[in-house]
Design an enzyme around this catalytic site. Structure first.
Site, PDB file in Angstrom:
ATOM      1  N   CYS A  46      33.386  24.032  41.771  1.00 20.36           N
ATOM      2  CA  CYS A  46      32.002  24.495  41.546  1.00 20.36           C
ATOM      3  C   CYS A  46      31.019  23.371  41.840  1.00 20.36           C
ATOM      4  CB  CYS A  46      31.850  24.957  40.096  1.00 20.36           C
ATOM      5  SG  CYS A  46      30.140  25.265  39.651  1.00 20.36           S
ATOM      6  N   CYS A  49      29.078  22.280  38.447  1.00 18.20           N
ATOM      7  CA  CYS A  49      29.760  21.684  37.295  1.00 18.20           C
ATOM      8  C   CYS A  49      29.507  20.169  37.237  1.00 18.20           C
ATOM      9  CB  CYS A  49      31.265  21.955  37.362  1.00 18.20           C
ATOM     10  SG  CYS A  49      31.747  23.537  36.608  1.00 18.20           S
ATOM     11  N   HIS A 114      31.042  26.041  32.694  1.00 19.30           N
ATOM     12  CA  HIS A 114      31.128  26.956  33.826  1.00 19.30           C
ATOM     13  C   HIS A 114      31.390  28.402  33.380  1.00 19.30           C
ATOM     14  CE1 HIS A 114      31.952  27.831  38.079  1.00 19.30           C
ATOM     15  NE2 HIS A 114      32.936  28.599  37.654  1.00 19.30           N
ATOM     16  N   ASN A 152      18.553  34.229  39.031  1.00 16.28           N
ATOM     17  CA  ASN A 152      19.280  35.339  39.660  1.00 16.28           C
ATOM     18  C   ASN A 152      20.653  35.310  39.056  1.00 16.28           C
ATOM     19  OD1 ASN A 152      17.440  36.273  41.550  1.00 16.28           O
ATOM     20  ND2 ASN A 152      18.148  34.851  43.119  1.00 16.28           N
ATOM     21  N   CYS A 159      23.427  36.245  43.677  1.00 17.47           N
ATOM     22  CA  CYS A 159      23.647  34.916  43.115  1.00 17.47           C
ATOM     23  C   CYS A 159      24.941  34.345  43.687  1.00 17.47           C
ATOM     24  CB  CYS A 159      23.717  35.007  41.596  1.00 17.47           C
ATOM     25  SG  CYS A 159      24.063  33.441  40.819  1.00 17.47           S
ATOM     26  N   SER A 160      24.867  33.081  44.065  1.00 18.04           N
ATOM     27  CA  SER A 160      25.966  32.504  44.836  1.00 18.04           C
ATOM     28  C   SER A 160      27.051  31.898  43.958  1.00 18.04           C
ATOM     29  CB  SER A 160      25.395  31.428  45.760  1.00 18.04           C
ATOM     30  OG  SER A 160      24.702  30.461  44.990  1.00 18.04           O
ATOM     31  N   HIS A 163      28.291  29.852  37.715  1.00 16.71           N
ATOM     32  CA  HIS A 163      27.901  28.793  36.773  1.00 16.71           C
ATOM     33  C   HIS A 163      26.482  29.094  36.274  1.00 16.71           C
ATOM     34  CE1 HIS A 163      28.486  24.557  35.375  1.00 16.71           C
ATOM     35  NE2 HIS A 163      27.227  24.808  35.042  1.00 16.71           N
ATOM     36  N   HIS A 165      22.914  29.084  35.770  1.00 18.80           N
ATOM     37  CA  HIS A 165      21.849  28.279  36.374  1.00 18.80           C
ATOM     38  C   HIS A 165      20.665  29.148  36.755  1.00 18.80           C
ATOM     39  CE1 HIS A 165      23.717  30.008  39.957  1.00 18.80           C
ATOM     40  NE2 HIS A 165      22.608  29.726  40.617  1.00 18.80           N
ATOM     41  N   GLN A 167      16.512  28.718  38.877  1.00 13.12           N
ATOM     42  CA  GLN A 167      15.810  27.970  39.913  1.00 13.12           C
ATOM     43  C   GLN A 167      14.325  27.862  39.583  1.00 13.12           C
ATOM     44  OE1 GLN A 167      16.606  28.701  44.067  1.00 13.12           O
ATOM     45  NE2 GLN A 167      18.229  30.163  43.577  1.00 13.12           N
TER      46      GLN A 167
HETATM   47  P1  H2U Z   1      21.464  31.206  43.424  1.00 17.69           P
HETATM   48  O1  H2U Z   1      20.715  31.081  42.136  1.00 17.69           O
HETATM   49  O2  H2U Z   1      20.907  32.303  44.287  1.00 17.69           O
HETATM   50  O3  H2U Z   1      22.909  31.287  43.230  1.00 17.69           O
HETATM   51  O4  H2U Z   1      21.207  29.865  44.223  1.00 17.69           O
HETATM   52  C1  H2U Z   1      21.718  28.626  43.866  1.00 17.69           C
HETATM   53  C2  H2U Z   1      20.875  27.573  44.571  1.00 17.69           C
HETATM   54  O5  H2U Z   1      21.596  26.347  44.577  1.00 17.69           O
HETATM   55  C3  H2U Z   1      20.573  27.916  46.013  1.00 17.69           C
HETATM   56  O6  H2U Z   1      19.168  27.970  46.150  1.00 17.69           O
HETATM   57  C4  H2U Z   1      21.314  25.668  45.761  1.00 17.69           C
HETATM   58  C5  H2U Z   1      21.158  26.755  46.803  1.00 17.69           C
HETATM   59  O7  H2U Z   1      20.282  26.335  47.821  1.00 17.69           O
HETATM   60  N1  H2U Z   1      22.398  24.737  46.028  1.00 17.69           N
HETATM   61  C6  H2U Z   1      22.151  23.376  46.102  1.00 17.69           C
HETATM   62  O8  H2U Z   1      20.999  22.967  45.993  1.00 17.69           O
HETATM   63  N2  H2U Z   1      23.175  22.513  46.270  1.00 17.69           N
HETATM   64  C7  H2U Z   1      24.466  22.897  46.449  1.00 17.69           C
HETATM   65  O9  H2U Z   1      25.347  22.062  46.535  1.00 17.69           O
HETATM   66  C8  H2U Z   1      24.788  24.323  46.564  1.00 17.69           C
HETATM   67  C9  H2U Z   1      23.719  25.290  46.185  1.00 17.69           C
HETATM   68 ZN    ZN Z   2      30.616  25.240  37.366  1.00 19.21          ZN
END
Ligand code: H2U
Ligand code: ZN
Length: 348
Positions: A46, A49, A114, A152, A159-160, A163, A165, A167
Site C-alpha cells: 500500500c 501505509c 490500513h 472518495n 477510489c484507488s 487505506h 484517506h 484529499q
Molecule cells: P483516491 O482518493 O481517488 O483514491 O486518490 C488517491 C490520491 O493519491 C490520488 O489523487 C494520490 C493520487 O494521485 N497518490 C499519490 O499522491 N502518491 C502515490 O504514491 C499514489 C497515489
Molecule cells: Zn495502507
C-alpha cells in the site's frame, strides 16, 4: 407526497424530480454478503501505509495519527501558467474561453491502520482527522481562494486504495459548486437577514422527519432536495459558523462523534463498506462571504437498494434533471432505524 413532484434545492438553485410512486415496488430488503475482503493492519504493497514507498518514489514516515503529503499526481500545480493558457484562447475568448489556474493538491491519510475506515476509527482518532482538516483549511486558505476537502471512498466511487484517506484540492478560483452555493446563501441573507443553512438546520431539527441524527451542536439530514438516495447534509445546529477554523473545541469533538455515528449507520444500512464521496463547503476568503456562508458537509453515496445495486445518474438525469424514487423522508427513516454501532464491531 406520493405523486410525482419537484423539489427546489435552495442551496444550489436547482430542481430535483421526485417520483415516490415508483418506489412502491416492494423493497426487496436484499442484504448482500459484506465484501469479505479482510485487510491487514499494514499492507506492504500500500502506498499510503506508514513507512512504505509511494508511486512518486518518496517514502512515508512511520506516522501514528494523520499524515498529509503533497499529491504526487496533482491536478492543480502551484505555478501560474498564464502564457500557456493564453495560447488556448484561439478566438479571443468568445467561444473557446479558458482561464489559467493554479493551486495545490494534498492527500490526507486518516490513520496508519490500513484495515480501518473513518466509521470504525475511535472517536479520538476521528477528532484527529477533524483537527487535520482544520489545520489544512486554515493554512491553504491563506493563499488560495477555495480549499476543497473531500473523501472518495470505495471502488464504486473511483477510489484507488482502501487505506483510509481523503484529499484536499486548493485553487485560486472558486469552482462551480462553491459559486452556486455562494450566490444562493448571499441572496438568502440579503432578503431574509439570516443565514440560509442555519435557518434550514433549525427547521429540519424542529420537524424531525428528514433528520438522521443530531447531537448538541450538529444535525444530519437527508435534505429536502436530496438527489442521491441516501444523501446527507451535515450542518451546525446552534450558531452561525462560516469555516472549520471557527469551531470550538467542543464542536470539534461533537463533530467527531456525529461522524462516527453517521458512518456506522451508512455501513449498517446494507451491511457493507458503504461507498460515498463526502466533502466540506465553507466560506471562501472573499470579502463579506463569512456573513452568509454556513459551514457544512455533503455526503453523496451511490447505493440504492443493496451493497451492489447503485443509482446511475444517466438518461433523464444527464439530459433533463436529477430524479429520485424513494423520498428523502423514507431514506432518513431507514438510516434512523440503523444502529450506530458498526456491524463489524458487534460481538458475535
Ligand atoms: P483516491 O482518493 O481517488 O483514491 O486518490 C488517491 C490520491 O493519491 C490520488 O489523487 C494520490 C493520487 O494521485 N497518490 C499519490 O499522491 N502518491 C502515490 O504514491 C499514489 C497515489
Ligand atoms: Zn495502507
Amino acid at each position: 407526497m406520493d405523486h410525482p413532484h419537484r423539489r427546489f434545492n435552495r442551496l444550489s438553485g436547482e430542481w430535483v424530480l421526485v417520483s415516490p410512486h415508483r418506489a412502491e415496488r416492494p423493497w426487496q430488503g436484499k442484504v448482500e454478503a459484506a465484501a469479505g475482503e479482510e485487510r491487514p493492519p499494514h499492507d506492504a504493497a500500500c502506498y499510503l501505509c506508514a513507512g512504505n514507498e509511494r508511486a512518486g518514489g518518496q517514502r512515508n514516515p512511520p506516522y501514528t495519527g494523520t499524515y498529509v503529503f503533497a499529491n504526487d499526481f496533482a491536478a492543480l500545480l502551484p505555478t501560474p501558467q498564464i502564457a500557456a493558457a493564453r495560447g488556448l484562447d484561439a478566438d479571443g475568448g468568445h467561444l473557446l474561453a479558458s482561464q489559467a489556474v493554479h493551486g495545490e493538491c494534498r492527500v490526507i491519510c486518516f490513520s496508519p491502520r490500513h484495515d480501518l475506515t473513518l466509521a470504525r476509527m475511535p472517536v479520538g482518532a476521528i477528532r484527529g482527522v477533524v483537527d487535520t482538516w482544520i489545520a489544512e483549511s486554515r493554512s491553504l486558505g491563506e493563499r488560495h481562494a477555495w480549499v476543497q476537502i473531500f473523501e472518495n471512498k470505495g471502488a464504486a466511487m473511483g477510489c484507488s486504495n482502501p487505506h483510509p484517506h481523503g484529499q484536499i484540492w486548493a485553487s485560486d478560483f472558486i469552482p462551480n459548486e462553491g459559486l452556486k452555493e455562494d450566490a444562493a446563501q448571499r441572496r438568502w441573507t440579503e432578503t431574509h437577514d439570516s443565514v440560509l443553512l442555519l435557518d434550514y438546520a433549525q427547521l429540519e431539527a424542529s420537524r424531525g422527519d428528514r433528520v438522521v441524527f443530531g447531537n448538541a451542536d450538529w444535525v444530519a439530514v437527508v435534505p429536502w432536495w436530496a438527489v442521491w438516495p441516501y444523501e446527507i447534509l451535515l450542518m451546525p445546529l446552534r450558531r452561525h459558523i462560516a469555516t472549520l477554523a471557527d469551531l470550538t473545541a467542543d464542536e470539534r469533538t461533537t463533530l467527531a462523534e456525529i461522524l462516527k455515528s453517521l458512518l456506522a449507520r451508512y455501513d449498517n444500512l446494507f451491511a457493507c463498506d458503504f461507498p460515498y464521496s463526502m466533502g466540506w463547503h465553507a466560506a471562501p476568503a472573499t470579502a463579506g462571504s463569512q456573513g452568509w456562508w454556513q459551514l457544512h458537509a455533503h455526503f453523496y453515496p451511490p447505493l440504492l437498494r443493496s451493497a451492489t445495486i447503485k443509482k446511475f445518474m444517466v438518461g433523464y438525469e444527464m439530459l433533463g434533471e436529477s430524479q429520485r424514487d424513494i423520498t428523502p423522508e423514507h431514506a432518513a427513516e431507514r438510516l434512523r432505524a440503523c444502529s450506530d454501532i458498526h456491524h463489524l464491531d458487534v460481538a458475535p
